[in-house]
Write an enzyme that holds these catalytic residues in place. Structure first.
Site, PDB file in Angstrom:
ATOM      1  N   HIS A   1       0.837  -1.201   0.000  1.00 52.05           N
ATOM      2  CA  HIS A   1       0.000   0.000   0.000  1.00 52.05           C
ATOM      3  C   HIS A   1       0.866   1.242   0.000  1.00 52.05           C
ATOM      4  O   HIS A   1       2.013   1.227   0.461  1.00 52.05           O
ATOM      5  CB  HIS A   1      -0.937   0.006   1.209  1.00 52.05           C
ATOM      6  CG  HIS A   1      -0.236  -0.132   2.529  1.00 52.05           C
ATOM      7  ND1 HIS A   1       0.184  -1.352   3.026  1.00 52.05           N
ATOM      8  CD2 HIS A   1       0.130   0.784   3.452  1.00 52.05           C
ATOM      9  CE1 HIS A   1       0.770  -1.178   4.191  1.00 52.05           C
ATOM     10  NE2 HIS A   1       0.766   0.118   4.466  1.00 52.05           N
TER      11      HIS A   1
ATOM     12  N   HIS B   1       0.735   5.221   1.310  1.00 56.71           N
ATOM     13  CA  HIS B   1       0.057   6.223   2.129  1.00 56.71           C
ATOM     14  C   HIS B   1      -0.003   7.546   1.370  1.00 56.71           C
ATOM     15  O   HIS B   1       0.995   7.956   0.764  1.00 56.71           O
ATOM     16  CB  HIS B   1       0.835   6.484   3.431  1.00 56.71           C
ATOM     17  CG  HIS B   1       0.886   5.326   4.368  1.00 56.71           C
ATOM     18  ND1 HIS B   1       0.044   5.214   5.448  1.00 56.71           N
ATOM     19  CD2 HIS B   1       1.678   4.222   4.398  1.00 56.71           C
ATOM     20  CE1 HIS B   1       0.331   4.101   6.111  1.00 56.71           C
ATOM     21  NE2 HIS B   1       1.325   3.477   5.483  1.00 56.71           N
TER      22      HIS B   1
END
Ligand code: AMP
Ligand code: ZN
Length: 141
Positions: A102, A104
């Protein structure tokens, strides 16, 4: 598609647990971080379960960056932050707490230096830089 039944982000992708969904396409999903470091903190994730930058196919990493760019643009318009950091952690030593790739998207605001993700510009030791350079360059195919 690769998935891990014990992974919190795979459960979000599967719709088994809720999220504040911002965007989705074939390969990626973006939603609000549940423990925001700043107002508007969001995540862009791969839908498939790849642990980190070492595992994920480059085209899926690129798809996550494209989604992060889209979210950053919307956050800039919506929240007018003073800046936005993109951050991506690999391994516990880098503070990765969810082992599912992922990115941010972290809007930044004046006075939020407590986030401690800015390391300042302190001149390094040239010999140390050169030694690390030699090792990394030697591992590039
Ligand atoms: P990292 O520590 O870089 O692996 O980032 C994982 C992020 O996922 C953290 O910022 C968490 O707050 C966030 N997170 C964990 N569980 C959830 C969830 N169920 N919904 C939204 N964000 C989450
Ligand atoms: Zn997963």
């Amino acid at each position: 598609m690769r998935t891990d039944t014990d992974c919190i982000f795979c459960k979000i992708v599967a719709g088994e647990i809720p999220c504040f969904k911002l965007y989705e396409d074939e390969h990626t999903l973006a939603f609000m971080d549940i423990n925001p470091a700043s107002t508007g903190h969001a995540l862009a994730i791969a839908k498939a379960h790849w642990e980190n930058i070492h595992e994920i196919p480059v085209e899926l990493a690129c798809a996550c960056i494209a989604t992060a760019q889209r979210i950053a643009g919307a956050a800039q318009t919506a929240l007018s932050p003073d800046g936005i950091n993109l951050l991506q952690a690999n391994g516990p030593g880098a503070g990765q707490s969810v082992q599912h790739f992922h990115v941010h998207i972290m809007p930044r605001y004046a006075g939020d230096e407590h986030l401690k993700i800015n390391w300042g510009l302190n001149p390094g030791d040239t010999d140390e830089i050169k030694a690390a350079y030699g090792k990394i360059a030697g591992c590039l195919g």
